[in-house]
Write a protein that holds these residues in place. Structure first.
Motif, short mmCIF file in Angstrom:
data_model
loop_
_atom_site.label_atom_id
_atom_site.label_comp_id
_atom_site.label_asym_id
_atom_site.label_seq_id
_atom_site.Cartn_x
_atom_site.Cartn_y
_atom_site.Cartn_z
N SER A 60 45.24 -6.49 -34.72
CA SER A 60 43.98 -6.44 -34.01
C SER A 60 43.60 -7.73 -33.75
CB SER A 60 42.94 -5.54 -34.61
OG SER A 60 43.30 -4.33 -34.71
N GLY A 61 43.60 -8.74 -34.96
CA GLY A 61 43.13 -10.20 -34.70
C GLY A 61 44.12 -10.95 -33.97
N PHE B 95 42.70 -9.76 -30.33
CA PHE B 95 41.42 -10.21 -29.79
C PHE B 95 41.57 -11.79 -29.55
CE2 PHE B 95 39.65 -6.47 -32.07
CZ PHE B 95 39.22 -5.83 -31.03
N ALA B 96 42.38 -12.48 -30.44
CA ALA B 96 42.69 -13.91 -30.06
C ALA B 96 43.12 -14.27 -28.72
CB ALA B 96 43.20 -14.63 -31.14
N GLY C 20 40.38 -13.37 -26.20
CA GLY C 20 39.36 -14.35 -26.09
C GLY C 20 39.77 -15.68 -25.37
N MET D 92 30.03 -9.71 -26.88
CA MET D 92 31.26 -9.97 -27.36
C MET D 92 31.15 -10.46 -28.83
SD MET D 92 34.64 -9.96 -26.85
CE MET D 92 34.45 -9.63 -24.95
N ILE E 117 33.08 -8.82 -31.96
CA ILE E 117 33.91 -9.71 -32.71
C ILE E 117 33.57 -9.63 -34.13
CG2 ILE E 117 35.14 -12.08 -32.84
CD1 ILE E 117 36.22 -10.13 -30.67
N MET F 87 33.97 -6.47 -35.94
CA MET F 87 35.40 -6.33 -36.34
C MET F 87 35.90 -7.37 -37.52
SD MET F 87 36.58 -4.00 -34.47
CE MET F 87 38.64 -4.22 -35.09
N LEU F 88 35.54 -8.60 -37.41
CA LEU F 88 35.70 -9.27 -38.57
C LEU F 88 35.23 -8.88 -39.86
CD1 LEU F 88 35.15 -12.92 -36.74
CD2 LEU F 88 37.44 -12.05 -37.49
#
Length: 320
Positions: free
Chosen positions: A234-235, A238-239, A242, A271, A275, A278-279
């Motif tokens: 997932s990270g 998202f990276a 982004g 956003m 994010i 999620m973190l």
């Protein structure tokens, strides 16, 4: 030589139902002369008179052992405590409320005789509440995704296992046992057999939402690293998203929006909040793993036994 069957029953708020469960086991096992049996009743620090009932049953029957835990450790820890007392060639686990039919144990034992290592009862019609059925469904999905359970295999609290499976489960000494995970990592020779499921005769289920959540967390954090891999994936997603969104914003600023116009504040805040959430979720998940490792390193016990009652005699014992 007759095989020995050990019935292990975790008990909580079951002073009214236990005598009928024991009577049903006795009547059924009298018909099965090829087996001798014992019953291990584990009181998970029930606040009612459950252990008084267990003491009375032990006084009346020389093949019943009562185990009293010093505090409430949960169903799976209670099962582990019972495994350490069981001496049977086959161990049968069932509930204390009478919903699991002890008089159909012959179906489970027959599959063991045919060569299965573990046999789980599969209910034709479940008589749990809607909340328990929902919890069972979530647990089903969790064990399939996180622990690799075959889709066609039905898991329940009523099962029989060969001695070597139980011995392997007892090698697990950490503070958070999860019996289903221990079974699945021990053998793949697991089958189902259909049995009836009854209405609860007294009381209500001891599983609250908090206990169910704790059970699910215990299941996938103790026996699977897939949640960490999902967090890593997932990270990465998202990276990349982004980065692509940043390129899109630059292109849009240069070629579409006129200079000096401030746009996109709401989208940016949304956003950031997403994010950030999620973190925090991923950090919390990692912390759950680390916390459980810390607790296990400090030798937190699976269970603590206050007392063991056998054949009318009480033995004081404290241990894990």
């Amino acid at each position: 030589m007759k095989k020995r069957v050990s019935f292990v029953i975790p008990c909580y708020r079951s002073e009214a139902t236990l005598p009928d469960v024991i009577k049903e086991i006795q009547e059924k096992m009298r018909q099965m002369e090829e087996y001798v049996y014992e019953v291990i009743l584990v009181n998970d620090c029930s606040p009612d008179g459950t252990y008084d009932t267990i003491r009375r049953l032990c006084q009346e029957n020389d093949n019943i052992t009562g185990v009293d835990l010093a505090r409430n450790f949960g169903q799976h820890s209670a099962l582990m405590a019972g495994f350490h007392q069981a001496k049977g060639d086959i161990v049968v686990c069932l509930d204390d409320d009478g919903q699991t039919p002890a008089d159909e144990v012959d179906k489970l034992l027959e599959e063991i005789k045919q060569g299965a290592d573990v046999v789980y009862a599969k209910y034709t019609n479940k008589h749990h509440s809607g909340f328990r059925n929902w919890g069972s469904h979530v647990n089903e999905v969790m064990t399939r995704v996180m622990l690799g359970k075959p889709k066609e295999l039905y898991l329940s609290s009523y099962f029989a296992a060969k001695r070597f499976v139980v011995d392997e489960m007892m090698r697990y000494e950490n503070a958070y046992p999860y019996v289903i995970g221990l079974v699945l990592r021990t053998t793949k020779n697991i089958v189902n057999v259909e049995v009836n499921h009854r209405d609860r005769q007294a009381g209500v289920s001891g599983y609250t939402l908090g206990k169910l959540l704790g059970l699910w967390f215990n299941g996938f954090t103790a026996f699977s690293v897939k949640p960490l891999r999902i967090a890593t994936f997932s990270g990465a997603v998202f990276a990349v998203a982004g980065f692509l969104y940043g390129i899109y914003t630059i292109i849009k600023k240069i070629f579409i929006n006129p200079p000096g116009l401030v746009t996109g504040f709401s989208a940016l805040m949304a956003m950031l909040v997403f994010i950030g959430g999620m973190l925090m979720l991923m950090v919390g998940l990692t912390g759950e793993y680390v916390g459980r490792m810390y607790i296990s390193m400090n030798n937190s016990p699976q269970f603590v036994i206050r007392e063991i009652t056998k054949a009318g005699a009480d033995e004081e014992q404290a241990g894990t």
